[in-house]
Design a protein around this motif. Structure first.
Motif, mmCIF file in Angstrom:
data_model
loop_
_atom_site.group_PDB
_atom_site.id
_atom_site.type_symbol
_atom_site.label_atom_id
_atom_site.label_comp_id
_atom_site.label_asym_id
_atom_site.label_seq_id
_atom_site.Cartn_x
_atom_site.Cartn_y
_atom_site.Cartn_z
ATOM 1 N N VAL A 33 0.837 -1.201 0.000
ATOM 2 C CA VAL A 33 0.000 0.000 0.000
ATOM 3 C C VAL A 33 0.872 1.251 0.000
ATOM 4 C CG1 VAL A 33 -1.655 1.351 1.339
ATOM 5 C CG2 VAL A 33 -1.972 -1.117 1.103
ATOM 6 N N GLN A 34 1.888 1.274 0.843
ATOM 7 C CA GLN A 34 2.691 2.482 0.965
ATOM 8 C C GLN A 34 3.563 2.712 -0.278
ATOM 9 O OE1 GLN A 34 4.546 2.915 4.824
ATOM 10 N NE2 GLN A 34 2.527 3.277 5.712
ATOM 11 N N LYS A 35 3.915 1.652 -0.968
ATOM 12 C CA LYS A 35 4.709 1.814 -2.187
ATOM 13 C C LYS A 35 3.881 2.339 -3.351
ATOM 14 C CE LYS A 35 7.674 -0.681 -5.455
ATOM 15 N NZ LYS A 35 8.340 -1.989 -5.770
ATOM 16 N N TYR A 36 2.672 1.803 -3.529
ATOM 17 C CA TYR A 36 1.903 2.089 -4.730
ATOM 18 C C TYR A 36 0.788 3.117 -4.545
ATOM 19 C CZ TYR A 36 4.250 -1.886 -6.863
ATOM 20 O OH TYR A 36 5.197 -2.732 -7.361
ATOM 21 N N PHE A 37 0.333 3.365 -3.305
ATOM 22 C CA PHE A 37 -0.858 4.177 -3.122
ATOM 23 C C PHE A 37 -0.669 5.354 -2.166
ATOM 24 C CE2 PHE A 37 -2.284 -0.084 -4.331
ATOM 25 C CZ PHE A 37 -2.995 0.231 -5.482
ATOM 26 N N MET A 38 0.430 5.421 -1.451
ATOM 27 C CA MET A 38 0.678 6.583 -0.602
ATOM 28 C C MET A 38 1.078 7.769 -1.476
ATOM 29 S SD MET A 38 3.451 7.207 2.467
ATOM 30 C CE MET A 38 2.619 6.213 3.691
ATOM 31 N N ILE A 39 0.421 8.923 -1.240
ATOM 32 C CA ILE A 39 0.747 10.113 -2.024
ATOM 33 C C ILE A 39 1.325 11.235 -1.168
ATOM 34 C CG2 ILE A 39 -0.918 9.590 -3.833
ATOM 35 C CD1 ILE A 39 -2.805 11.631 -2.531
ATOM 36 N N TYR A 40 1.250 11.092 0.150
ATOM 37 C CA TYR A 40 1.901 12.074 1.029
ATOM 38 C C TYR A 40 2.245 11.394 2.347
ATOM 39 C CZ TYR A 40 2.932 15.985 4.074
ATOM 40 O OH TYR A 40 3.579 16.828 4.950
ATOM 41 N N ASN A 41 3.450 11.694 2.841
ATOM 42 C CA ASN A 41 3.910 11.180 4.128
ATOM 43 C C ASN A 41 4.670 12.299 4.840
ATOM 44 O OD1 ASN A 41 4.923 9.814 6.322
ATOM 45 N ND2 ASN A 41 6.146 8.343 5.143
ATOM 46 N N TYR A 42 4.134 12.734 5.974
ATOM 47 C CA TYR A 42 4.776 13.835 6.692
ATOM 48 C C TYR A 42 6.226 13.517 7.037
ATOM 49 C CZ TYR A 42 4.505 11.511 11.304
ATOM 50 O OH TYR A 42 4.677 10.659 12.376
ATOM 51 N N CYS A 43 6.542 12.242 7.181
ATOM 52 C CA CYS A 43 7.909 11.864 7.529
ATOM 53 C C CYS A 43 8.906 12.142 6.404
ATOM 54 C CB CYS A 43 7.960 10.382 7.892
ATOM 55 S SG CYS A 43 7.261 9.990 9.522
ATOM 56 N N SER A 44 8.396 12.343 5.204
ATOM 57 C CA SER A 44 9.273 12.607 4.055
ATOM 58 C C SER A 44 9.267 14.069 3.642
ATOM 59 C CB SER A 44 8.837 11.745 2.860
ATOM 60 O OG SER A 44 8.856 10.375 3.193
ATOM 61 N N ASP A 45 8.536 14.906 4.370
ATOM 62 C CA ASP A 45 8.363 16.302 3.976
ATOM 63 C C ASP A 45 9.439 17.173 4.628
ATOM 64 O OD1 ASP A 45 7.476 18.793 3.250
ATOM 65 O OD2 ASP A 45 5.361 18.387 3.696
ATOM 66 N N LEU A 46 10.601 17.189 4.002
ATOM 67 C CA LEU A 46 11.726 17.925 4.567
ATOM 68 C C LEU A 46 11.508 19.430 4.533
ATOM 69 C CD1 LEU A 46 14.702 15.822 3.110
ATOM 70 C CD2 LEU A 46 13.569 15.612 5.331
ATOM 71 N N LYS A 47 10.725 19.924 3.564
ATOM 72 C CA LYS A 47 10.431 21.361 3.525
ATOM 73 C C LYS A 47 9.595 21.776 4.725
ATOM 74 C CE LYS A 47 10.656 21.907 -1.499
ATOM 75 N NZ LYS A 47 9.904 22.303 -2.718
ATOM 76 N N ARG A 48 8.727 20.905 5.144
ATOM 77 C CA ARG A 48 7.858 21.203 6.277
ATOM 78 C C ARG A 48 8.613 21.147 7.596
ATOM 79 N NH1 ARG A 48 2.364 17.769 7.483
ATOM 80 N NH2 ARG A 48 1.520 19.059 9.171
ATOM 81 N N PHE A 49 9.618 20.299 7.661
ATOM 82 C CA PHE A 49 10.384 20.123 8.901
ATOM 83 C C PHE A 49 11.861 20.392 8.620
ATOM 84 C CE2 PHE A 49 6.739 17.157 9.140
ATOM 85 C CZ PHE A 49 6.096 17.685 10.267
#
Length: 293
Positions: free
Chosen positions: A263-279
């Motif tokens: 699911v996370q490989k094919y259907f995830m479109i946003y993950n706060y853990c990957s948002d380096l601009k936000r953090f």
């Protein structure tokens, strides 16, 4: 649905869907929930076996559980607003009250006809959220009912769709991350207009000529610890205590973890853990502990 599976094996998809079929025992909405707002836009049918929420240009609608829970497995089958649902949000979540509330969210963000819904998830602890993960679904959630589940115990929170795990939020108190474990929560759901942000960041507005918008609910089941008068039903040794307590220590087995990765490989479109601009100061501590938080 208007989007491809990006090379996902059809056989794998069919196997996952067949193996994940799950029917929750039917609860009774009259017994389990109160309609809280909407001026009769929320309705119960079939002796309490079916509930609908509606939204028009005047108001949305919502309901909440009569009981509070402190840990459990919550299942609900939903069929979402069909057609042009842009601007609408169908929210289904657990929440306590107050400025330092805890919350576990499913939110379904509508879209233009033919474009996929976005499933938005979040976890609040002690009043702090900002832990969003978003997904497309591998089916059209407006054509049939599907089961959306939350497993919540002292070790982790698991979000599931048709018994397929899509997200795991582990207890990371050992590294200073608060975890929702002390505040009992009620179940809430609402259908409301959020066209200032829900669809393409607010660029696509609600088309009120398509109103009323309606979402459908059935087969609620709470295999959970009911909180009443400052005590949990799970502390009772009587025959009235819950009979199936697998969820109390449930973790993802290897097969479930493979499904989560899929699911996370094919259907995830946003993950706060990957948002380096936000953090820019660094990703949150729980993200550094596990790639699946």
């Amino acid at each position: 649905m208007g989007f491809s599976f990006n090379g996902v094996s059809v056989l794998m998809l069919v196997a996952l869907m067949v193996n994940s079929l799950m029917v929750a025992s039917a609860g009774n909405f009259y017994q389990d929930f109160d309609i809280t707002w909407g001026d009769r836009r929320a309705k119960m049918f079939n002796g309490g076996q079916l509930l609908t929420l509606s939204l028009d240009q005047v108001s949305g609608s919502g309901f909440k559980s009569k009981s509070e829970y402190l840990f459990g497995r919550i299942d609900m089958q939903l069929k979402l607003v069909s057609g042009n649902s842009a601007g609408t949000v169908t929210a289904y979540y657990l929440s306590s009250q107050g400025p330092t509330h805890d919350e576990i969210d499913f939110e379904f963000l509508g879209n233009l006809t033919g474009d996929p819904y976005i499933l938005h998830t979040n976890v609040f602890t002690q009043g702090k959220g900002n832990r969003e993960q978003q997904f497309y679904l591998w089916f059209d959630p407006t054509r049939n009912f599907h089961t959306y589940s939350i497993i919540w115990n002292s070790k982790q929170i698991i979000f599931l769709v048709d018994n397929i795990p899509i997200r795991e939020f582990k207890n990371a108190e050992s590294i200073g991350v608060p975890f929702p474990k002390n505040q009992p929560m009620r179940i809430y759901s609402s259908l409301w207009n959020a066209d200032d942000w829900a669809t393409r960041g607010g660029l696509v507005k609600t088309d009120w000529t398509k109103a009323p918008f309606t979402a459908f609910y059935r087969n609620f089941n709470a295999n959970a610890c009911v909180w009443s008068s400052g005590a949990s039903s799970c502390a009772s040794t009587s025959s009235n205590s819950i009979s199936n307590s697998v969820w109390q220590a449930q973790e993802l087995d290897p097969n479930s973890r493979r499904r989560l990765r899929w699911v996370q490989k094919y259907f995830m479109i946003y993950n706060y853990c990957s948002d380096l601009k936000r953090f820019p100061e660094g990703i949150p501590a729980e993200c550094r502990r596990s790639r699946f938080l």
